[in-house]
Design a protein around this motif. Sequence first.
Motif, PDB file in Angstrom:
ATOM      1  N   VAL A  42     -48.278  23.969 -21.612  1.00 57.20           N
ATOM      2  CA  VAL A  42     -48.037  23.091 -21.054  1.00 57.20           C
ATOM      3  C   VAL A  42     -47.678  24.013 -19.257  1.00 57.20           C
ATOM      4  CG1 VAL A  42     -46.504  20.938 -20.087  1.00 57.20           C
ATOM      5  CG2 VAL A  42     -47.491  21.603 -22.897  1.00 57.20           C
ATOM      6  N   ILE A  43     -46.835  24.611 -19.370  1.00 58.18           N
ATOM      7  CA  ILE A  43     -47.004  25.189 -17.683  1.00 58.18           C
ATOM      8  C   ILE A  43     -47.852  25.446 -17.112  1.00 58.18           C
ATOM      9  CG2 ILE A  43     -45.505  26.657 -16.332  1.00 58.18           C
ATOM     10  CD1 ILE A  43     -43.291  26.748 -18.219  1.00 58.18           C
ATOM     11  N   ASP A  44     -49.019  26.230 -17.897  1.00 59.79           N
ATOM     12  CA  ASP A  44     -49.717  26.395 -17.407  1.00 59.79           C
ATOM     13  C   ASP A  44     -50.529  25.652 -17.025  1.00 59.79           C
ATOM     14  OD1 ASP A  44     -49.004  28.922 -17.908  1.00 59.79           O
ATOM     15  OD2 ASP A  44     -50.556  29.269 -19.762  1.00 59.79           O
ATOM     16  N   GLN A  45     -51.132  24.024 -17.632  1.00 60.05           N
ATOM     17  CA  GLN A  45     -51.837  23.399 -16.947  1.00 60.05           C
ATOM     18  C   GLN A  45     -51.288  22.181 -15.724  1.00 60.05           C
ATOM     19  OE1 GLN A  45     -52.319  20.895 -20.227  1.00 60.05           O
ATOM     20  NE2 GLN A  45     -50.319  19.762 -19.959  1.00 60.05           N
ATOM     21  N   GLY A  46     -50.079  22.611 -15.805  1.00 60.28           N
ATOM     22  CA  GLY A  46     -49.480  21.821 -14.749  1.00 60.28           C
ATOM     23  C   GLY A  46     -49.113  21.138 -15.110  1.00 60.28           C
ATOM     24  N   TYR A  47     -48.844  20.302 -15.796  1.00 60.16           N
ATOM     25  CA  TYR A  47     -48.887  18.585 -15.719  1.00 60.16           C
ATOM     26  C   TYR A  47     -48.533  18.616 -17.657  1.00 60.16           C
ATOM     27  CZ  TYR A  47     -52.755  17.435 -17.937  1.00 60.16           C
ATOM     28  OH  TYR A  47     -54.445  17.369 -19.051  1.00 60.16           O
ATOM     29  N   ALA A  48     -47.397  17.922 -17.477  1.00 60.06           N
ATOM     30  CA  ALA A  48     -46.508  17.446 -19.071  1.00 60.06           C
ATOM     31  C   ALA A  48     -47.143  15.683 -18.780  1.00 60.06           C
ATOM     32  CB  ALA A  48     -45.195  17.207 -19.174  1.00 60.06           C
ATOM     33  N   TRP A  49     -47.078  15.097 -20.617  1.00 60.05           N
ATOM     34  CA  TRP A  49     -46.999  14.011 -20.346  1.00 60.05           C
ATOM     35  C   TRP A  49     -45.956  13.451 -20.641  1.00 60.05           C
ATOM     36  CZ3 TRP A  49     -51.924  11.606 -19.731  1.00 60.05           C
ATOM     37  CH2 TRP A  49     -53.148  12.153 -20.496  1.00 60.05           C
ATOM     38  N   GLN A  50     -45.369  12.342 -19.866  1.00 58.03           N
ATOM     39  CA  GLN A  50     -44.547  10.996 -19.900  1.00 58.03           C
ATOM     40  C   GLN A  50     -44.898   9.719 -20.379  1.00 58.03           C
ATOM     41  OE1 GLN A  50     -43.099  10.562 -16.138  1.00 58.03           O
ATOM     42  NE2 GLN A  50     -41.075   9.251 -16.683  1.00 58.03           N
ATOM     43  N   PRO A  51     -43.797   9.614 -21.330  1.00 60.51           N
ATOM     44  CA  PRO A  51     -44.146   8.652 -22.211  1.00 60.51           C
ATOM     45  C   PRO A  51     -42.821   6.794 -20.853  1.00 60.51           C
ATOM     46  CG  PRO A  51     -42.791  10.098 -23.509  1.00 60.51           C
ATOM     47  CD  PRO A  51     -43.224  10.373 -22.495  1.00 60.51           C
ATOM     48  N   ALA A  52     -44.066   6.063 -21.443  1.00 58.53           N
ATOM     49  CA  ALA A  52     -42.819   5.547 -20.836  1.00 58.53           C
ATOM     50  C   ALA A  52     -43.289   3.832 -21.132  1.00 58.53           C
ATOM     51  CB  ALA A  52     -43.499   5.277 -18.856  1.00 58.53           C
ATOM     52  N   LYS A  53     -42.613   2.663 -21.163  1.00 56.82           N
ATOM     53  CA  LYS A  53     -42.719   1.133 -22.050  1.00 56.82           C
ATOM     54  C   LYS A  53     -42.771   0.237 -21.391  1.00 56.82           C
ATOM     55  CE  LYS A  53     -39.947   0.717 -25.439  1.00 56.82           C
ATOM     56  NZ  LYS A  53     -38.659   0.273 -26.816  1.00 56.82           N
ATOM     57  N   PHE A  54     -43.722  -0.708 -20.518  1.00 61.31           N
ATOM     58  CA  PHE A  54     -43.945  -1.217 -20.051  1.00 61.31           C
ATOM     59  C   PHE A  54     -43.452  -2.672 -20.620  1.00 61.31           C
ATOM     60  CE2 PHE A  54     -45.759   2.049 -17.666  1.00 61.31           C
ATOM     61  CZ  PHE A  54     -45.657   1.505 -16.408  1.00 61.31           C
ATOM     62  N   ILE A  55     -42.154  -3.873 -20.151  1.00 56.41           N
ATOM     63  CA  ILE A  55     -41.777  -4.697 -21.161  1.00 56.41           C
ATOM     64  C   ILE A  55     -41.878  -6.195 -19.664  1.00 56.41           C
ATOM     65  CG2 ILE A  55     -39.615  -5.511 -21.944  1.00 56.41           C
ATOM     66  CD1 ILE A  55     -38.757  -2.817 -22.820  1.00 56.41           C
ATOM     67  N   GLY A  56     -42.461  -7.099 -20.172  1.00 61.63           N
ATOM     68  CA  GLY A  56     -42.723  -8.172 -19.335  1.00 61.63           C
ATOM     69  C   GLY A  56     -41.774  -9.703 -19.905  1.00 61.63           C
ATOM     70  N   VAL A  57     -41.370 -10.795 -19.121  1.00 63.25           N
ATOM     71  CA  VAL A  57     -40.810 -11.788 -19.775  1.00 63.25           C
ATOM     72  C   VAL A  57     -41.682 -12.690 -18.949  1.00 63.25           C
ATOM     73  CG1 VAL A  57     -39.142 -13.149 -20.618  1.00 63.25           C
ATOM     74  CG2 VAL A  57     -39.132 -10.723 -21.300  1.00 63.25           C
ATOM     75  N   ASP A  58     -41.290 -13.742 -18.741  1.00 60.38           N
ATOM     76  CA  ASP A  58     -42.212 -15.046 -18.354  1.00 60.38           C
ATOM     77  C   ASP A  58     -41.276 -15.945 -18.232  1.00 60.38           C
ATOM     78  OD1 ASP A  58     -44.519 -14.473 -17.176  1.00 60.38           O
ATOM     79  OD2 ASP A  58     -45.829 -14.141 -19.206  1.00 60.38           O
ATOM     80  N   GLY A  59     -40.362 -16.547 -17.602  1.00 61.64           N
ATOM     81  CA  GLY A  59     -39.372 -17.386 -16.756  1.00 61.64           C
ATOM     82  C   GLY A  59     -39.792 -18.431 -16.600  1.00 61.64           C
ATOM     83  N   SER A  60     -39.108 -19.542 -16.387  1.00 63.56           N
ATOM     84  CA  SER A  60     -39.388 -20.557 -15.288  1.00 63.56           C
ATOM     85  C   SER A  60     -39.403 -20.328 -14.169  1.00 63.56           C
ATOM     86  CB  SER A  60     -38.355 -21.553 -15.678  1.00 63.56           C
ATOM     87  OG  SER A  60     -38.993 -22.659 -14.613  1.00 63.56           O
ATOM     88  N   ARG A  61     -40.483 -20.227 -13.265  1.00 64.48           N
ATOM     89  CA  ARG A  61     -41.280 -19.652 -11.837  1.00 64.48           C
ATOM     90  C   ARG A  61     -40.840 -18.142 -11.529  1.00 64.48           C
ATOM     91  NH1 ARG A  61     -37.521 -22.683  -8.876  1.00 64.48           N
ATOM     92  NH2 ARG A  61     -38.757 -22.523  -7.175  1.00 64.48           N
ATOM     93  N   TRP A  62     -40.195 -17.254 -12.626  1.00 64.08           N
ATOM     94  CA  TRP A  62     -40.057 -15.801 -12.305  1.00 64.08           C
ATOM     95  C   TRP A  62     -41.292 -15.202 -13.170  1.00 64.08           C
ATOM     96  CZ3 TRP A  62     -37.434 -13.937 -16.536  1.00 64.08           C
ATOM     97  CH2 TRP A  62     -36.580 -14.262 -17.146  1.00 64.08           C
ATOM     98  N   PHE A  63     -40.561 -13.815 -13.579  1.00 65.77           N
ATOM     99  CA  PHE A  63     -41.478 -13.008 -14.022  1.00 65.77           C
ATOM    100  C   PHE A  63     -40.404 -12.225 -14.334  1.00 65.77           C
ATOM    101  CE2 PHE A  63     -43.494  -8.782 -14.019  1.00 65.77           C
ATOM    102  CZ  PHE A  63     -44.322  -8.624 -16.092  1.00 65.77           C
ATOM    103  N   LEU A  64     -40.048 -10.988 -15.024  1.00 67.09           N
ATOM    104  CA  LEU A  64     -38.798 -10.219 -15.024  1.00 67.09           C
ATOM    105  C   LEU A  64     -39.493  -8.806 -15.562  1.00 67.09           C
ATOM    106  CD1 LEU A  64     -36.401  -8.793 -14.863  1.00 67.09           C
ATOM    107  CD2 LEU A  64     -35.779  -9.309 -16.783  1.00 67.09           C
ATOM    108  N   ARG A  65     -39.915  -7.816 -15.260  1.00 60.24           N
ATOM    109  CA  ARG A  65     -40.424  -6.717 -15.735  1.00 60.24           C
ATOM    110  C   ARG A  65     -39.297  -4.776 -15.521  1.00 60.24           C
ATOM    111  NH1 ARG A  65     -44.984  -3.279 -12.118  1.00 60.24           N
ATOM    112  NH2 ARG A  65     -43.128  -2.914 -10.642  1.00 60.24           N
TER     113      ARG A  65
END
Length: 263
Positions: A165-188
């Motif tokens: 992994v060090i030799d290839q110069g990167y590692a896979w970073q996991p991430a989770k995107f969450i979204g909620v639609d409100g009234s005239r707003w959106f929270l991420r």
Amino acid sequence: MAFGRRRQEEEPAAETAEVAEVETAEVSGTGPWDAATDEIPELERIDFGSIQVPIGQGIEVQVNLEAAEVDEEGNPVGGRIVAVTVVTGESAMQLQAFAAPKRAGIWDEIRKETAQEIAENAQGQTQEAEGPFGTELHALIPAPLTEEILEQMPEEMRASIPQEVIDQGYAWQPAKFIGVDGSRWFLRAVVTGAAVEDEEQWQVLEDVFSQIVVNRGEHPMPPRELLEFTLPTEAQQAMAEADGDDDEGIDPFTRGPEISEVR
């Protein structure tokens, strides 16, 4: 799961829109909450203007600044807050709130656009999954492993990284995107670190997210425009005492220098 939000309606164009009368729906379940809702649970929260973030033991709250300029030492000078990040243990959750149309949510569109951006710009991988707040986007994003980054790591952490992994110069970073639609707003929320896979740390962040209060305001704004953050008085005092020292938070997409306020 039912959310404490008002009924969604379509928003007129920003230039000519008139502010509609606020309608508060019956509340059941958990949030995120609309500031106009009557039955918001009473908790200690930090008020950042557009969002109010609950705090508790073991939780650190940071503000992410998009600096107008930096000084000779790289410290931000001026600029605006573009996100708030909640940190617990080895996990972080970056929060942003945006204007949205009244009748139609924008999370479905943003989720697809985010997946495309990760695939095309970051050469990452994504897949959708159901979570406590609806459909989520789970991602694997290649994170660089430069010598400088490796030198900053604790020795035990660096030793745990396979040499290939060090030799290839990167590692896979996991991430989770969450979204909620409100009234005239959106929270991420963008979750990174151990909480993506560790249920115990995720539960802390889930509890925080479920008790956020979003204050959309009544002034017209075009959809997707970032709602304005303001810095609490006590945080301004702490920043002044720190004399401009900055502290990097955990952010899969760099948005500028960051300054931390710990409660």
